[in-house]
Design an enzyme around this catalytic site. Sequence first.
Site, short mmCIF file in Angstrom:
data_model
loop_
_atom_site.label_atom_id
_atom_site.label_comp_id
_atom_site.label_asym_id
_atom_site.label_seq_id
_atom_site.Cartn_x
_atom_site.Cartn_y
_atom_site.Cartn_z
CB CYS A 1 17.85 -27.51 -15.96
SG CYS A 1 18.19 -29.03 -15.04
CB ALA A 2 12.90 -24.54 -17.86
CB ALA A 3 15.90 -20.46 -15.74
CG ASP B 118 20.10 -27.40 -21.71
OD1 ASP B 118 21.02 -27.92 -22.36
OD2 ASP B 118 20.05 -26.17 -21.46
CB CYS C 112 26.49 -25.08 -23.54
SG CYS C 112 26.18 -24.51 -21.88
CE LYS D 12 18.82 -25.59 -24.76
NZ LYS D 12 19.36 -24.50 -23.93
#
Length: 769
Positions: free
Chosen positions: A174-176, A258, A311, A180
């Site tokens: 889940c990169a956007a 993430d 988070c 990271k």
Amino acid sequence: MGKRSRQRQKNQSTGRDSRDNAGWGNGYADIVKENKLFESYYKELGLVPEGEFEQFMDAMREPLPATIRITGYKSHAKEILHCLKEKYFKDIQELEIDGQKIEAPQALSWYPDEQAWHTNMSRKIIRKSPLLEKFHQFLVSETESGNISRQEAVSMLPPLLLKIEPHHKILDMCAAPGSKTAQLIEMLHADMDVPFPEGFVIANDVDNKRCYLLVHQAKRLNSPCIMVVNHDASCIPTLHINSGGKRDVLFYDRILCDVPCSGDGTLRKNIDVWKKWTTSNSLHLHGLQLRIAVRGVEQLAVGGRMVYSTCSLNPIEDEAVIAALLEKSEGALELADSSADLPGLKWMPGVSSWKLMTKEGMWYSDWSEVPSSRQTQIRPTMFPPTDSEKLASMHLERCMRILPHHQNTGGFFVAVLVKKAPMPWNKRFPKMRKDVSSSSAAQTGGSPAASLPTDAPHLAESVEGEGGGPERKLGGEAEEEEAFKGASLAQETAAKQDGVCGPPPLKKMKLFGYKEDPFVFLTEDDPVFTTIQSFYDLSPDFPKLNVLTRTHEGKKRHLYMVSKELRNMLLNNSERMKVINTGVKVWSRNSDGEEFGCAFRLAQEGIYTLQPYIRSRIITVSVEDIKVLLTQENPFLSKLQDHAHAQAKKLGMGSIVLKYIPNPSNPAEPQCSIQLCGWRGKTSIRAFVPRNERFHYLRMLGVEVFKDKQGQKPSDGEKEGKEGEEAEVQKVTEEESVAENEGELDLGNGEENRSSEPKADSGSQGTSG
């Protein structure tokens, strides 16, 4: 209806105006930083040490410090750090604004090599001082050229805990927006002398539009080892690679998971979470988070590491997901002890008991207490395991929870999982039955991806492969395709029988968003290489097969390069993978180039990737030469120092590489290699470098780069004190201010002065279509 719509627009515009007129920092004045449900929930859970809850809540209400990270994969990182410490931080230490002493930025104690810094300076303070304005411009410029990344401190943790090495195959699920991902790319390129590391990063996001934000972040790093794809992470396709002539399943050495979360750890920067927060957010997200984590560990290689992070501080999104994952794995996974990996970081160990609260304030501590009316919203995996021995063996205390008041950060949760063996459901069901009825039954088994075809998110695997959920039966590719055809046939037949209600026929995967241009690899005997090979004298080991373009027909405008491993992935998975972007641009066509011997000029983006293979058209330059080339628009050849001038005179017109080699005996000069694209004209020479990169290199050489605000005139003293070099930089800055901050300063800029300089073909500058 129309009246109501107009009234809504009026109300919205009024709200926006009031925020705009409220002054800096008052945009969220109407949001009160209070949420009684939030306070009572976290007080009851006891995640915050006794006696610290008030500090915890006070920290949550304070604005988050700004944090910057120096990109570590470039050898220029040390030079940037030196520039920051010696030039900007020293000035800030002795600065006072309105009687208030400004706190200088501090290095994050737990981040290696002083590569990350944080400061409490607000934009309001930055605007009050010319010195701070210069610092701000430095940050903006270096960020756009990819040398500095503005990133929240706790967001930097997961990539560090992955322990990346240059040969690792990495998946970011889940990169956007990509901060990271950028860290992962930097770690792959730890050694800049290796243009193509063996490893690669596949960065995925479910949101098509956010994928382009991801592309923007990744492109600043100019890596041939990154691919951006667009899939639902909970059913991301299993990919195949060609290994020694055999088709194998791709397993990743490192996975960053993430996951989407309620975000209550971000209250300090996302103020609207104060009013939106409710316990329902976690209940709704838990299932998705667990599915994504399950899909991640399925694709992880045995011996590999997966970092799960959120988070959020809520155990329903944190420990509950980890505990459910460990329970499903039956010993195939274990939590790694990362307590010694980041000395200086303060964190709280994970908890092994927690309760669950509904938004109405009802508490449940065990699944048996949940009434049947609530059992669709509340699931058994949200509670701690009831078996105390099993719970103790999970070592949930190895999870790490970062609390905001401990080191003035956001809230965060992170856990490191190591895979010891294949997942148990893959051992249990190694092959898919070939008979139609069992295949059909397997397809409707209850897994979230059970209705997807093989050429969509899931691919079959061999006995040791991973690839579905615990309820999906797996097999070899040919067997699965056969079973898929059989299942479809059976469903169609069943649907036609009277009184029999069969499942709907299987559907092909739909791809949403923009339609991307194709990725077309060149062959070794492609006519494009004939002139390129002779003009640049490419070395015999140049990987021609790794060069691609984005069109099947017509002239090739841009040529890109990817690593050998990404080429393997693209060729073997084009039908089951939606690729948004990959490759770094190395050559661009220019319309006048053929008369100089080659129709393609070098592109600055790919110069560090390509230069090791180029054996001619190289001019070795000094520090003074670079200053001339970057501060003057089209300097005559005679402006270069004797050594560079002599080399330039020997070369014909066309694209060139300008290379600076550091001199260890002169520490006052930059101690890192600098390579620039340029053009050798009839009587002049020119560097083709994007605006912010120009500023970056000039700062490294000690040249002051500062652009006055529009309409603001410098004082007489400032005018007198301005050195010649700085004045020239100012002139170039003004000339280039019309150009975009990104992309190359294209060759058309020089047409009006020298007819010998080329005209670049118009067209897409990026590799995304």
